[in-house]
Design a protein around this motif. Structure first.
Motif, short mmCIF file in Angstrom:
data_model
loop_
_atom_site.label_atom_id
_atom_site.label_comp_id
_atom_site.label_asym_id
_atom_site.label_seq_id
_atom_site.Cartn_x
_atom_site.Cartn_y
_atom_site.Cartn_z
N LYS A 124 0.79 -1.20 -0.17
CA LYS A 124 -0.01 0.02 -0.03
C LYS A 124 0.90 1.26 0.12
O LYS A 124 0.59 2.17 -0.85
CB LYS A 124 -0.89 0.10 1.28
N LEU A 125 1.89 1.30 0.79
CA LEU A 125 2.69 2.37 0.80
C LEU A 125 3.45 2.73 -0.42
O LEU A 125 3.43 3.86 -0.90
CB LEU A 125 3.91 2.01 1.97
N ARG A 126 4.13 1.51 -1.06
CA ARG A 126 4.66 1.68 -2.41
C ARG A 126 3.70 2.09 -3.52
O ARG A 126 4.20 3.03 -4.38
CB ARG A 126 5.45 0.26 -2.54
N ASP A 127 2.50 1.70 -3.35
CA ASP A 127 1.56 2.23 -4.45
C ASP A 127 1.32 3.54 -4.21
O ASP A 127 1.02 4.35 -5.10
CB ASP A 127 0.33 1.38 -4.27
N HIS A 128 1.07 3.92 -2.85
CA HIS A 128 0.75 5.37 -2.61
C HIS A 128 1.96 6.38 -3.13
O HIS A 128 1.81 7.42 -3.60
CB HIS A 128 0.51 5.64 -1.08
N LEU A 129 3.25 5.69 -2.81
CA LEU A 129 4.37 6.83 -3.22
C LEU A 129 4.47 6.51 -4.66
O LEU A 129 5.08 7.72 -5.38
CB LEU A 129 5.70 6.07 -2.54
N ALA A 130 4.18 5.80 -5.37
CA ALA A 130 4.29 5.60 -6.84
C ALA A 130 3.34 6.53 -7.40
O ALA A 130 3.48 7.28 -8.46
CB ALA A 130 4.03 4.33 -7.42
#
Length: 87
Positions: A6-12
Motif C-alpha cells: 500500500k505504501l509503495r503504491d501510494h508513493l508511486a
C-alpha cells in the motif's frame, strides 16, 4: 507485507502526480516562450510578414499552453480514477 505494498503504491502515485505537474509546467513555459517570441517579432520587426508571423506564434503558444492544461487534466482524471482506496 500488505502494508508495504500500500505504501509503495501510494508513493508511486505521488511520484506520478508530481511528474504530471512538471509536465504541465514545461508546457506552460514553452507556450510562454513562443508567445514572447511572437510578440517580439511582431513588435520589433517591420512589415506585414513579421506581424503575421508574430501573431501566428502567439496563437501557437496559446495553443501549446491549452494542450498542456488539457493533457494535465486528462492524466489527473485517469490517475484519480485508478487510485486505490486509502482505507
Amino acid at each position: 507485507m500488505a502494508e508495504d505494498t500500500k505504501l509503495r503504491d501510494h508513493l508511486a502515485l505521488e511520484r506520478t502526480l508530481l511528474a504530471n505537474e512538471r509536465t504541465l509546467l514545461a508546457y506552460v513555459r514553452t507556450g510562454l516562450t513562443i508567445v514572447a517570441g511572437g510578440f517580439a517579432i511582431a513588435h520589433f520587426v517591420d512589415g506585414r510578414v513579421a506581424i503575421s508571423t508574430g501573431l501566428l506564434l502567439m496563437l501557437a503558444g496559446a495553443a501549446a499552453m491549452s494542450a498542456g492544461v488539457w493533457r494535465f487534466r486528462s492524466v489527473l482524471r485517469r490517475l484519480r480514477g485508478s487510485a486505490p482506496d486509502p482505507r
